[in-house]
Scaffold this active site. Structure first.
Site, PDB file in Angstrom:
ATOM      1  N   ALA A   1      23.020  -6.314   1.959  1.00  0.00           N
ATOM      2  CA  ALA A   1      24.046  -6.199   0.912  1.00  0.00           C
ATOM      3  C   ALA A   1      23.343  -6.161  -0.426  1.00  0.00           C
ATOM      4  O   ALA A   1      22.455  -6.980  -0.688  1.00  0.00           O
ATOM      5  CB  ALA A   1      25.004  -7.376   0.979  1.00  0.00           C
ATOM      6  N   HIS A   2      23.698  -5.181  -1.234  1.00  0.00           N
ATOM      7  CA  HIS A   2      23.058  -5.073  -2.550  1.00  0.00           C
ATOM      8  C   HIS A   2      23.957  -4.467  -3.620  1.00  0.00           C
ATOM      9  O   HIS A   2      23.584  -4.403  -4.780  1.00  0.00           O
ATOM     10  CB  HIS A   2      21.804  -4.195  -2.449  1.00  0.00           C
ATOM     11  CG  HIS A   2      22.115  -2.741  -2.214  1.00  0.00           C
ATOM     12  ND1 HIS A   2      22.367  -2.222  -0.975  1.00  0.00           N
ATOM     13  CD2 HIS A   2      22.242  -1.700  -3.089  1.00  0.00           C
ATOM     14  CE1 HIS A   2      22.621  -0.933  -1.080  1.00  0.00           C
ATOM     15  NE2 HIS A   2      22.567  -0.582  -2.336  1.00  0.00           N
ATOM     16  N   ARG A   3      25.156  -4.024  -3.219  1.00  0.00           N
ATOM     17  CA  ARG A   3      26.009  -3.308  -4.173  1.00  0.00           C
ATOM     18  C   ARG A   3      26.359  -4.168  -5.388  1.00  0.00           C
ATOM     19  O   ARG A   3      26.626  -5.366  -5.239  1.00  0.00           O
ATOM     20  CB  ARG A   3      27.325  -2.913  -3.505  1.00  0.00           C
ATOM     21  CG  ARG A   3      27.161  -1.891  -2.462  1.00  0.00           C
ATOM     22  CD  ARG A   3      27.140  -0.529  -3.079  1.00  0.00           C
ATOM     23  NE  ARG A   3      26.658   0.408  -2.091  1.00  0.00           N
ATOM     24  CZ  ARG A   3      26.414   1.678  -2.357  1.00  0.00           C
ATOM     25  NH1 ARG A   3      26.610   2.152  -3.567  1.00  0.00           N
ATOM     26  NH2 ARG A   3      25.969   2.471  -1.423  1.00  0.00           N
TER      27      ARG A   3
ATOM     28  N   ARG B   1      17.654  -6.735  -5.944  1.00  0.00           N
ATOM     29  CA  ARG B   1      18.811  -7.015  -6.800  1.00  0.00           C
ATOM     30  C   ARG B   1      19.537  -8.277  -6.332  1.00  0.00           C
ATOM     31  O   ARG B   1      19.888  -9.148  -7.135  1.00  0.00           O
ATOM     32  CB  ARG B   1      19.776  -5.810  -6.755  1.00  0.00           C
ATOM     33  CG  ARG B   1      21.048  -6.052  -7.517  1.00  0.00           C
ATOM     34  CD  ARG B   1      22.083  -4.954  -7.302  1.00  0.00           C
ATOM     35  NE  ARG B   1      22.972  -4.944  -8.425  1.00  0.00           N
ATOM     36  CZ  ARG B   1      22.965  -4.044  -9.381  1.00  0.00           C
ATOM     37  NH1 ARG B   1      22.134  -3.034  -9.355  1.00  0.00           N
ATOM     38  NH2 ARG B   1      23.804  -4.130 -10.378  1.00  0.00           N
TER      39      ARG B   1
ATOM     40  N   ASP C   1      26.743  -3.306   3.089  1.00  0.00           N
ATOM     41  CA  ASP C   1      27.528  -2.594   2.069  1.00  0.00           C
ATOM     42  C   ASP C   1      26.802  -1.304   1.672  1.00  0.00           C
ATOM     43  O   ASP C   1      27.177  -0.635   0.717  1.00  0.00           O
ATOM     44  CB  ASP C   1      27.821  -3.478   0.848  1.00  0.00           C
ATOM     45  CG  ASP C   1      26.567  -3.915   0.099  1.00  0.00           C
ATOM     46  OD1 ASP C   1      25.459  -3.411   0.389  1.00  0.00           O
ATOM     47  OD2 ASP C   1      26.706  -4.788  -0.801  1.00  0.00           O
TER      48      ASP C   1
END
Ligand code: UD1
Ligand code: UDP
Length: 377
Positions: free
Chosen positions: A203-205, A236, A280
């Site tokens: 997940a990084h969005r 991130r 994501d």
């Protein structure tokens, strides 16, 4: 013909590699321009190496920043290179700030833009990627939507000329590398994982990591997972977890292996052998269905609706009950698991890169690869 490739992030390198290779196979040397949006070894150089790409011609070292800083700096630096190199076409892929910068800089120099993976829409205007997709498509002369659904999105916006459905180059990349990964990577042994005995999560969005509230929801999901989990973490996300004081909580979760981002071969092997994938990421939603692994998407919308329609992907959002509920059902209901697993791949036959190179060469030879040669008149 002199095609220029502008790219700067992990997924762009992976998905453009088959197109670069297709040009090389036809004896055409592409110009490679790396904006440096991603710069850590494991976010960029590892892919250049593993995918055996030729040396980068121009490293622009744009780096990180706010949306405008990153896009603006990239535009200025890309323009300089394009003015000097005068390519016949600029290829961009996907929806990052690098894509928007490359497309705008190029079209304003009257160098036509070819957009690989055109026409994707989440219809969520709060995502930076959605703005990048829409604007890049409208700046492009030649559009390569991966599916008929993506083509219809373009039609709805009045883009009907020079549109070619090619399939997604992600299939090329998977087919070209999955077997090599299976042979070469020792990632399962390295982390002590058994095939189909773990969940792979990424997940990084921005929408999931930039607010503490949403990031904490992600942490709650991680804390409740009823299976071993491996999470190769995007920088991130690591930075945001640190900033919000949540990193230690994640590192203390039993059953969860957090690693730095992995190379493509290790990652492909982890995907292929996972019981399920939670993500994501756009590219990982695609790879999951290609590799026949059920995917639970930690978002409320997707610009890859084909995966959901085919039955291989479910949008579970960030609510713990829903996300964990889906995973438990996959663990308990064999029929449900098999159904998701056997969803057909909607992204084509793995020859997208070849098609894209051939179409561009034909347009060039016919004198039609020019800004204003189609719908811009
Ligand atoms: C970008 C794309 C996103 C894509 C993702 C692929 C935009 C708007 N977003 O998001 O669509 O899914 O790439 O992974 O273009 N960082 C590092 N090292 C790096 C790169 C980034 O530490 O090599 C950290 C920096 O703190 C940076 C943050 O990650 O500020 C975000 O990087 P950035 O390139 O702005 O966006 P991504 O989240 O990677
Ligand atoms: N990937 C990888 N190592 C990782 C995580 C992802 O090689 O640790 C690959 C993955 O196989 C896919 C691509 O990176 O091809 C997806 O990139 P990302 O999730 O960063 O971006 P998105 O597709 O969401 O834009």
């Amino acid at each position: 013909m002199k095609p220029a490739f502008v790219f700067g992030t992990r997924p762009e390198i992976i998905k453009l590699a088959p197109v670069i290779r297709a040009f090389l196979d036809r004896g055409v040397k592409p110009l490679l321009i790396h904006t440096g949006q991603h710069y850590d070894y494991e976010m960029s150089a590892v892919f250049l190496k593993e995918l055996e790409l030729p040396p980068i011609d121009h490293h622009l070292e744009v780096g990180s920043g706010t949306q405008a800083e990153q896009t603006g700096t990239a535009m200025i630096k890309i323009e300089r290179v394009l003015m000097e190199e005068k390519p016949d076409v600029t290829l961009v892929q996907g929806d990052t700030n690098t894509v928007l910068a490359g497309a705008l800089a190029s079209v304003k120099l009257k160098i036509p833009v070819a957009h690989v993976e055109a026409g994707l829409r989440s219809f969520d205007r709060t995502m930076p990627e959605e703005i990048n997709r829409v604007l890049a498509d409208h700046a492009s002369e030649v559009l390569f939507p991966p599916t008929e659904e993506a083509k219809r999105n373009l039609e709805r916006e009045g883009i009907t000329e020079n549109v070619y459905v090619t399939g997604n180059t992600v299939v090329d990349a998977v087919l070209q590398n999955a077997e090599v990964a299976e042979e070469k990577s020792d990632v399962l042994e390295h982390f002590g994982l058994e095939s189909k005995g773990y969940v792979l999560i990424t997940a990084h969005r921005a929408e999931n990591t930039d607010s503490r509230e949403n990031l904490e929801k992600l942490v709650e999901i991680l804390e409740s997972l009823p299976m071993r989990v491996i999470y190769p973490m995007h920088p991130r996300t690591r930075n945001r977890l640190k900033k919000f004081g949540l990193l230690e909580r994640v590192e203390n979760i039993e059953n969860l292996i957090v690693t730095k981002p992995l190379g493509y071969l290790d990652f492909l092997k982890l995907e292929r052998n996972a019981f399920a994938i939670m993500t994501d990421s756009g590219g990982i939603q695609e790879e999951a269905i290609i590799l026949s692994v059920p995917c639970l998407t930690l978002r409320y919308n997707t610009e890859r609706p084909e995966t959901v329609e085919a039955g291989g992907n479910a949008l579970v959002g960030l609510e713990k009950e829903r996300a964990i509920g889906y995973l438990k059902r996959l663990m308990e209901d064999q029929e449900f698991y098999e159904r998701m697993k056997s969803a057909p791949n909607p992204f084509g036959d793995g020859k997208a890169g070849k098609r894209i190179a051939e179409i561009l060469l034909e347009l060039y030879e016919a004198g039609k690869l020019k800004v204003g040669s189609s719908r811009f008149i």
